[in-house]
Design a protein around this motif. Sequence first.
Motif, PDB file in Angstrom:
ATOM      1  N   VAL A 167       0.832  -1.207   0.000  1.00 45.27           N
ATOM      2  CA  VAL A 167       0.000   0.000   0.000  1.00 45.27           C
ATOM      3  C   VAL A 167       0.867   1.258   0.000  1.00 45.27           C
ATOM      4  CG1 VAL A 167      -1.582   1.351   1.445  1.00 45.27           C
ATOM      5  CG2 VAL A 167      -2.045  -1.066   1.012  1.00 45.27           C
ATOM      6  N   LEU A 168       2.063   1.173   0.570  1.00 50.96           N
ATOM      7  CA  LEU A 168       2.942   2.342   0.671  1.00 50.96           C
ATOM      8  C   LEU A 168       3.715   2.636  -0.611  1.00 50.96           C
ATOM      9  CD1 LEU A 168       4.486   2.060   4.249  1.00 50.96           C
ATOM     10  CD2 LEU A 168       2.648   3.546   3.458  1.00 50.96           C
ATOM     11  N   VAL A 169       3.637   1.749  -1.601  1.00 54.21           N
ATOM     12  CA  VAL A 169       4.408   1.947  -2.834  1.00 54.21           C
ATOM     13  C   VAL A 169       4.077   3.272  -3.525  1.00 54.21           C
ATOM     14  CG1 VAL A 169       4.703   1.093  -5.194  1.00 54.21           C
ATOM     15  CG2 VAL A 169       4.985  -0.453  -3.263  1.00 54.21           C
ATOM     16  N   PRO A 170       2.783   3.643  -3.722  1.00 58.99           N
ATOM     17  CA  PRO A 170       2.520   4.935  -4.368  1.00 58.99           C
ATOM     18  C   PRO A 170       3.099   6.127  -3.614  1.00 58.99           C
ATOM     19  CG  PRO A 170       0.551   3.581  -4.373  1.00 58.99           C
ATOM     20  CD  PRO A 170       1.547   2.881  -3.497  1.00 58.99           C
ATOM     21  N   ALA A 174       5.895   8.855  -5.402  1.00 53.47           N
ATOM     22  CA  ALA A 174       5.815  10.319  -5.418  1.00 53.47           C
ATOM     23  C   ALA A 174       7.173  10.971  -5.192  1.00 53.47           C
ATOM     24  CB  ALA A 174       4.823  10.789  -4.344  1.00 53.47           C
ATOM     25  N   GLY A 175       8.083  10.290  -4.500  1.00 62.05           N
ATOM     26  CA  GLY A 175       9.384  10.892  -4.220  1.00 62.05           C
ATOM     27  C   GLY A 175      10.543  10.252  -4.949  1.00 62.05           C
ATOM     28  N   LEU A 176      10.299   9.145  -5.662  1.00 66.40           N
ATOM     29  CA  LEU A 176      11.404   8.417  -6.293  1.00 66.40           C
ATOM     30  C   LEU A 176      12.085   9.239  -7.373  1.00 66.40           C
ATOM     31  CD1 LEU A 176      12.864   5.655  -6.321  1.00 66.40           C
ATOM     32  CD2 LEU A 176      11.281   4.949  -8.131  1.00 66.40           C
ATOM     33  N   TRP A 177      11.325  10.054  -8.096  1.00 70.62           N
ATOM     34  CA  TRP A 177      11.897  10.814  -9.209  1.00 70.62           C
ATOM     35  C   TRP A 177      12.966  11.790  -8.724  1.00 70.62           C
ATOM     36  CZ3 TRP A 177      10.379   9.276 -13.964  1.00 70.62           C
ATOM     37  CH2 TRP A 177       9.228   8.481 -14.020  1.00 70.62           C
ATOM     38  N   CYS A 306      -9.501   3.612  -3.158  1.00 69.64           N
ATOM     39  CA  CYS A 306      -8.551   4.485  -3.857  1.00 69.64           C
ATOM     40  C   CYS A 306      -8.701   5.931  -3.395  1.00 69.64           C
ATOM     41  CB  CYS A 306      -8.760   4.383  -5.363  1.00 69.64           C
ATOM     42  SG  CYS A 306      -8.266   2.801  -6.080  1.00 69.64           S
ATOM     43  N   ALA A 307      -9.942   6.368  -3.195  1.00 69.64           N
ATOM     44  CA  ALA A 307     -10.169   7.737  -2.723  1.00 69.64           C
ATOM     45  C   ALA A 307      -9.572   7.941  -1.339  1.00 69.64           C
ATOM     46  CB  ALA A 307     -11.670   8.036  -2.710  1.00 69.64           C
ATOM     47  N   ALA A 308      -9.749   6.948  -0.458  1.00 67.58           N
ATOM     48  CA  ALA A 308      -9.179   7.044   0.892  1.00 67.58           C
ATOM     49  C   ALA A 308      -7.657   7.103   0.839  1.00 67.58           C
ATOM     50  CB  ALA A 308      -9.645   5.863   1.738  1.00 67.58           C
ATOM     51  N   LEU A 309      -7.055   6.299  -0.042  1.00 66.44           N
ATOM     52  CA  LEU A 309      -5.599   6.310  -0.162  1.00 66.44           C
ATOM     53  C   LEU A 309      -5.099   7.646  -0.707  1.00 66.44           C
ATOM     54  CD1 LEU A 309      -4.907   2.705  -1.537  1.00 66.44           C
ATOM     55  CD2 LEU A 309      -4.427   3.577   0.748  1.00 66.44           C
ATOM     56  N   VAL A 310      -5.806   8.189  -1.686  1.00 67.04           N
ATOM     57  CA  VAL A 310      -5.403   9.479  -2.249  1.00 67.04           C
ATOM     58  C   VAL A 310      -5.435  10.563  -1.176  1.00 67.04           C
ATOM     59  CG1 VAL A 310      -6.110  11.310  -3.837  1.00 67.04           C
ATOM     60  CG2 VAL A 310      -6.028   8.939  -4.622  1.00 67.04           C
ATOM     61  N   VAL A 311      -6.484  10.569  -0.355  1.00 72.30           N
ATOM     62  CA  VAL A 311      -6.577  11.549   0.728  1.00 72.30           C
ATOM     63  C   VAL A 311      -5.420  11.371   1.711  1.00 72.30           C
ATOM     64  CG1 VAL A 311      -7.945  12.274   2.722  1.00 72.30           C
ATOM     65  CG2 VAL A 311      -9.069  11.827   0.532  1.00 72.30           C
ATOM     66  N   CYS A 312      -5.141  10.133   2.094  1.00 76.53           N
ATOM     67  CA  CYS A 312      -4.041   9.870   3.038  1.00 76.53           C
ATOM     68  C   CYS A 312      -2.700  10.291   2.453  1.00 76.53           C
ATOM     69  CB  CYS A 312      -4.025   8.394   3.407  1.00 76.53           C
ATOM     70  SG  CYS A 312      -5.431   7.850   4.391  1.00 76.53           S
ATOM     71  N   TYR A 313      -2.463   9.951   1.176  1.00 78.73           N
ATOM     72  CA  TYR A 313      -1.206  10.349   0.548  1.00 78.73           C
ATOM     73  C   TYR A 313      -1.084  11.864   0.476  1.00 78.73           C
ATOM     74  CZ  TYR A 313      -0.952   5.478  -1.027  1.00 78.73           C
ATOM     75  OH  TYR A 313      -0.904   4.113  -1.076  1.00 78.73           O
ATOM     76  N   LEU A 315      -2.368  14.069   2.506  1.00 73.57           N
ATOM     77  CA  LEU A 315      -2.065  14.609   3.828  1.00 73.57           C
ATOM     78  C   LEU A 315      -0.590  14.452   4.180  1.00 73.57           C
ATOM     79  CD1 LEU A 315      -5.172  13.339   5.833  1.00 73.57           C
ATOM     80  CD2 LEU A 315      -4.726  15.664   5.016  1.00 73.57           C
ATOM     81  N   VAL A 316       0.063  13.446   3.625  1.00 73.90           N
ATOM     82  CA  VAL A 316       1.476  13.210   3.929  1.00 73.90           C
ATOM     83  C   VAL A 316       2.383  13.937   2.948  1.00 73.90           C
ATOM     84  CG1 VAL A 316       3.273  11.448   4.101  1.00 73.90           C
ATOM     85  CG2 VAL A 316       0.989  10.986   4.992  1.00 73.90           C
ATOM     86  N   VAL A 317       2.057  13.863   1.651  1.00 68.17           N
ATOM     87  CA  VAL A 317       2.968  14.338   0.612  1.00 68.17           C
ATOM     88  C   VAL A 317       2.873  15.855   0.409  1.00 68.17           C
ATOM     89  CG1 VAL A 317       3.558  14.175  -1.828  1.00 68.17           C
ATOM     90  CG2 VAL A 317       2.940  12.112  -0.547  1.00 68.17           C
ATOM     91  N   LEU A 318       1.670  16.389   0.313  1.00 71.29           N
ATOM     92  CA  LEU A 318       1.528  17.802  -0.041  1.00 71.29           C
ATOM     93  C   LEU A 318       2.215  18.751   0.940  1.00 71.29           C
ATOM     94  CD1 LEU A 318      -2.130  17.956  -1.411  1.00 71.29           C
ATOM     95  CD2 LEU A 318       0.028  17.889  -2.673  1.00 71.29           C
ATOM     96  N   PRO A 319       2.071  18.559   2.260  1.00 62.91           N
ATOM     97  CA  PRO A 319       2.815  19.451   3.173  1.00 62.91           C
ATOM     98  C   PRO A 319       4.322  19.374   2.961  1.00 62.91           C
ATOM     99  CG  PRO A 319       1.103  18.265   4.356  1.00 62.91           C
ATOM    100  CD  PRO A 319       1.184  17.644   3.008  1.00 62.91           C
ATOM    101  N   ASP A 320       4.827  18.192   2.649  1.00 66.75           N
ATOM    102  CA  ASP A 320       6.262  18.037   2.427  1.00 66.75           C
ATOM    103  C   ASP A 320       6.695  18.770   1.163  1.00 66.75           C
ATOM    104  OD1 ASP A 320       8.773  16.558   3.275  1.00 66.75           O
ATOM    105  OD2 ASP A 320       8.594  15.899   1.196  1.00 66.75           O
ATOM    106  N   LEU A 321       5.884  18.690   0.110  1.00 66.72           N
ATOM    107  CA  LEU A 321       6.223  19.384  -1.127  1.00 66.72           C
ATOM    108  C   LEU A 321       6.154  20.897  -0.938  1.00 66.72           C
ATOM    109  CD1 LEU A 321       4.355  17.180  -3.763  1.00 66.72           C
ATOM    110  CD2 LEU A 321       6.773  17.161  -3.163  1.00 66.72           C
ATOM    111  N   ARG A 322       5.211  21.368  -0.127  1.00 63.40           N
ATOM    112  CA  ARG A 322       5.133  22.810   0.121  1.00 63.40           C
ATOM    113  C   ARG A 322       6.376  23.297   0.870  1.00 63.40           C
ATOM    114  NH1 ARG A 322      -0.377  21.689   1.918  1.00 63.40           N
ATOM    115  NH2 ARG A 322      -1.834  22.097   0.198  1.00 63.40           N
ATOM    116  N   ARG A 323       6.857  22.505   1.819  1.00 62.90           N
ATOM    117  CA  ARG A 323       8.065  22.902   2.556  1.00 62.90           C
ATOM    118  C   ARG A 323       9.274  22.972   1.619  1.00 62.90           C
ATOM    119  NH1 ARG A 323       5.839  19.554   6.672  1.00 62.90           N
ATOM    120  NH2 ARG A 323       7.039  17.774   5.901  1.00 62.90           N
ATOM    121  N   GLU A 324       9.340  22.080   0.619  1.00 66.25           N
ATOM    122  CA  GLU A 324      10.462  22.106  -0.313  1.00 66.25           C
ATOM    123  C   GLU A 324      10.466  23.369  -1.160  1.00 66.25           C
ATOM    124  OE1 GLU A 324      10.597  18.618  -2.655  1.00 66.25           O
ATOM    125  OE2 GLU A 324      11.304  17.331  -1.016  1.00 66.25           O
ATOM    126  N   ARG A 325       9.278  23.880  -1.465  1.00 67.45           N
ATOM    127  CA  ARG A 325       9.192  25.119  -2.261  1.00 67.45           C
ATOM    128  C   ARG A 325       9.604  26.330  -1.437  1.00 67.45           C
ATOM    129  NH1 ARG A 325       3.308  24.254  -5.233  1.00 67.45           N
ATOM    130  NH2 ARG A 325       3.907  22.437  -6.487  1.00 67.45           N
TER     131      ARG A 325
END
Length: 325
Positions: A167-170, A174-177, A306-313, A315-325
Amino acid sequence: YLALDTARGRWAALAAWVGVAFSPPLLLYSSLFYPELPGALLAVWAVRRVWRYRGRGEQLSLASVGVACGLLPWLHLRYVPIAAAIGLAAAMVIPPRRGRVVAGLAALALPAAALGGALWFLDWRLFGGVPPVDEYGAVGFERALRGAPGLLFDRQFGLLPYAPLFVLVPLGVAGLWRWVGSVRALAALSPVTVYAAFVACFSYWYGAFSPPARMLVPVVPLLAAPLVVALERWRLARPVYALLLAATSAIAHLLLDVPRLRYNLPTGASAALEYLSAVWRRDVTTWLPSFVAPDSTSYAWTAGACAALVVCYGLVVLPDLRRER
């Protein structure tokens, strides 16, 4: 070794390796005579060669990728998409200088072409041409409506019901690139996506009478790379992974203790869920969806998950991407 190549700390590589190597589906196929595990070995070997290529005096490394790509169709013709995706990624790492491009492409293509030509000649002598890959039924894009969600969620043959740690693969994708670079990420992820899209189009996308997730076995080891990134980049992923790994270990333990639960007839009824229903004295046979015999509930369940996973991802990914900017 792919996990080590990805990781910046050994603990994440060890955690991802343990999860991928000692859980379904690899664990269930480790003692069986199927072409899936040799295919997985060749795929991982070739991707690691692409990752380690540096461009100068490494024609032998490209030749080894060509050999691996040429051998994959010898195991099964449905591995051609894996070979093509890895070969394209290998061609992209060759430095854009005229002499090196020609030498690099020759080193990559000649072994693959020689092995492919030898296989074609053998098939021509034995069968009068390339035999059709029809033991998995008819092929059509419309069949992916069942095959694509079935490969992941089906209660009999899907990957996630037997190995929820993936489940954690997606989250790692998001960060592998940024973690390993676009070409390396392409080399690791394109064989997975291209091959999964291909086999999803078969009517027998589940691989017939076999342990679960058979069709994904050749590319499952490549998922160790995004797992490592998820564990190293996002702290919240670590306790979640521990819980998912515990659940996966419990499922693996059950399948090892009661081997008949690994095998299902394509009826839509999961042997493992029927067994648990009898043990727990509670009907859990419909807790997970079926795409062998799908209905509207199967698609609704998958859309909600899938919708639940997208929401969870998010909540984790978007704040991290905002901090990088």
